[in-house]
Scaffold this motif. Structure first.
Motif, PDB file in Angstrom:
ATOM      1  N   GLU A  93      29.554   9.680 -14.437  1.00  0.00           N
ATOM      2  CA  GLU A  93      28.156   9.843 -14.844  1.00  0.00           C
ATOM      3  C   GLU A  93      28.011   9.748 -16.358  1.00  0.00           C
ATOM      4  O   GLU A  93      27.037   9.179 -16.868  1.00  0.00           O
ATOM      5  N   ARG A  94      28.979  10.277 -17.088  1.00  0.00           N
ATOM      6  CA  ARG A  94      28.951  10.189 -18.552  1.00  0.00           C
ATOM      7  C   ARG A  94      29.031   8.733 -19.005  1.00  0.00           C
ATOM      8  O   ARG A  94      28.348   8.317 -19.936  1.00  0.00           O
ATOM      9  N   LYS A  95      29.885   7.962 -18.350  1.00  0.00           N
ATOM     10  CA  LYS A  95      30.006   6.539 -18.680  1.00  0.00           C
ATOM     11  C   LYS A  95      28.738   5.783 -18.311  1.00  0.00           C
ATOM     12  O   LYS A  95      28.272   4.906 -19.054  1.00  0.00           O
ATOM     13  N   LEU A  96      28.178   6.126 -17.169  1.00  0.00           N
ATOM     14  CA  LEU A  96      26.984   5.441 -16.680  1.00  0.00           C
ATOM     15  C   LEU A  96      25.807   5.625 -17.631  1.00  0.00           C
ATOM     16  O   LEU A  96      25.019   4.696 -17.845  1.00  0.00           O
ATOM     17  N   MET A  97      25.676   6.802 -18.217  1.00  0.00           N
ATOM     18  CA  MET A  97      24.564   7.084 -19.109  1.00  0.00           C
ATOM     19  C   MET A  97      24.580   6.213 -20.365  1.00  0.00           C
ATOM     20  O   MET A  97      23.577   6.108 -21.066  1.00  0.00           O
ATOM     21  N   LYS A  98      25.700   5.575 -20.635  1.00  0.00           N
ATOM     22  CA  LYS A  98      25.823   4.689 -21.790  1.00  0.00           C
ATOM     23  C   LYS A  98      25.612   3.229 -21.416  1.00  0.00           C
ATOM     24  O   LYS A  98      25.851   2.333 -22.233  1.00  0.00           O
ATOM     25  N   GLN A  99      25.180   2.987 -20.157  1.00  0.00           N
ATOM     26  CA  GLN A  99      24.987   1.626 -19.653  1.00  0.00           C
ATOM     27  C   GLN A  99      23.531   1.435 -19.222  1.00  0.00           C
ATOM     28  O   GLN A  99      23.197   1.549 -18.041  1.00  0.00           O
ATOM     29  N   PRO A 100      22.634   1.148 -20.167  1.00  0.00           N
ATOM     30  CA  PRO A 100      21.199   1.054 -19.825  1.00  0.00           C
ATOM     31  C   PRO A 100      20.874   0.006 -18.761  1.00  0.00           C
ATOM     32  O   PRO A 100      19.986   0.210 -17.938  1.00  0.00           O
ATOM     33  N   ARG A 101      21.587  -1.109 -18.759  1.00  0.00           N
ATOM     34  CA  ARG A 101      21.317  -2.132 -17.740  1.00  0.00           C
ATOM     35  C   ARG A 101      21.680  -1.632 -16.346  1.00  0.00           C
ATOM     36  O   ARG A 101      20.985  -1.915 -15.369  1.00  0.00           O
ATOM     37  N   MET A 102      22.793  -0.909 -16.262  1.00  0.00           N
ATOM     38  CA  MET A 102      23.184  -0.337 -14.970  1.00  0.00           C
ATOM     39  C   MET A 102      22.160   0.691 -14.509  1.00  0.00           C
ATOM     40  O   MET A 102      21.816   0.746 -13.324  1.00  0.00           O
ATOM     41  N   LEU A 103      21.663   1.495 -15.430  1.00  0.00           N
ATOM     42  CA  LEU A 103      20.658   2.498 -15.089  1.00  0.00           C
ATOM     43  C   LEU A 103      19.383   1.833 -14.576  1.00  0.00           C
ATOM     44  O   LEU A 103      18.769   2.312 -13.616  1.00  0.00           O
ATOM     45  N   GLU A 104      18.997   0.739 -15.187  1.00  0.00           N
ATOM     46  CA  GLU A 104      17.828  -0.008 -14.725  1.00  0.00           C
ATOM     47  C   GLU A 104      18.063  -0.572 -13.329  1.00  0.00           C
ATOM     48  O   GLU A 104      17.165  -0.541 -12.473  1.00  0.00           O
ATOM     49  N   ALA A 105      19.280  -1.090 -13.095  1.00  0.00           N
ATOM     50  CA  ALA A 105      19.617  -1.658 -11.780  1.00  0.00           C
ATOM     51  C   ALA A 105      19.622  -0.566 -10.711  1.00  0.00           C
ATOM     52  O   ALA A 105      19.178  -0.796  -9.576  1.00  0.00           O
ATOM     53  N   ILE A 106      20.108   0.606 -11.072  1.00  0.00           N
ATOM     54  CA  ILE A 106      20.134   1.722 -10.120  1.00  0.00           C
ATOM     55  C   ILE A 106      18.712   2.149  -9.766  1.00  0.00           C
ATOM     56  O   ILE A 106      18.397   2.365  -8.589  1.00  0.00           O
ATOM     57  N   ARG A 107      17.870   2.261 -10.763  1.00  0.00           N
ATOM     58  CA  ARG A 107      16.484   2.647 -10.495  1.00  0.00           C
ATOM     59  C   ARG A 107      15.792   1.612  -9.597  1.00  0.00           C
ATOM     60  O   ARG A 107      15.076   1.989  -8.661  1.00  0.00           O
TER      61      ARG A 107
END
Length: 209
Positions: A93-107
């Motif tokens: 989760e800590r790594k994921l929070m540094k990946q804005p594109r991944m966060l957008e894809a997840i949403r």
């Protein structure tokens, strides 16, 4: 999200329940449908401001609360496999929070799955497949990957694979909630007795209802 110990424990219960269900599916090929619905449903409630509401009520994470009570006890009762799954998701989760594109894809994946769930239900196979693919395209690309152990006959089943990945995404969702409520790794290390006591009190409150 209100930063209270109670909310941290509820979010941790969500995480514990998700990985517990992953273990059950991997080793037995099945899992409790009500627990599954609560865990998967938590991924679909994207903008909820209340932790309990994310899971559909405190009773919906009773299995997770029981796991916390056990996992925060002595080393003789801890399930190391569940602890490994949970700690890996907390790290990812800590790594994921540094990946804005991944966060957008997840949403985007969560929104798509939520739209399907409105018509077909939370545990519809297309909902699970959408969330599983979302996990595969995002969190699964980060290291270390969550290595799920179990029976090959269950792990090789595509539907079980979707359930497991969807639940791992639910686990990540719970870690995000836990952080928002003030949770941190040092609190897990140094506040274990307080966290366990809070889980016990929440379980006692459920037993009186």
């Amino acid at each position: 999200m209100t930063k209270t110990l109670r909310n941290q424990v509820i979010a941790l219960a969500g995480l514990s329940q998700a990985v517990y269900l992953v273990q059950h599916i991997a080793k037995r090929g099945t899992a409790d449908r009500e627990d599954m619905a609560a865990s998967i449903g938590s991924v679909l409630k994207i903008d909820s401001g209340d932790v309990v509401d994310v899971y559909g009520g405190l009773h919906c994470v009773m299995t997770g609360l029981r796991q916390i009570e056990k996992q925060l006890g002595g080393p003789d009762v801890v399930d190391p496999e569940l602890a490994r799954y949970a700690s890996t998701l907390i790290f990812l989760e800590r790594k994921l929070m540094k990946q804005p594109r991944m966060l957008e894809a997840i949403r985007a994946g969560m929104e798509k799955a939520a739209a399907i769930a409105e018509e077909r239900g939370v545990l519809d196979e297309e909902v699970l497949a959408t969330l599983a693919e979302t996990y595969h395209q995002t969190v699964s690309q980060l290291k270390p990957r969550v290595m799920v152990a179990g029976e090959q006959m269950y792990l090789s089943d595509p539907e079980n694979g979707n359930r497991i990945r969807a639940l791992l995404l639910a686990g990540i969702r719970s870690v995000v909630l836990w952080r928002k409520c003030g949770g941190s790794r040092w609190k897990l290390l140094f506040l274990r007795p307080k966290l366990q006591k809070e889980a016990q009190q929440l379980l006692e409150s459920l037993s009186r209802t």
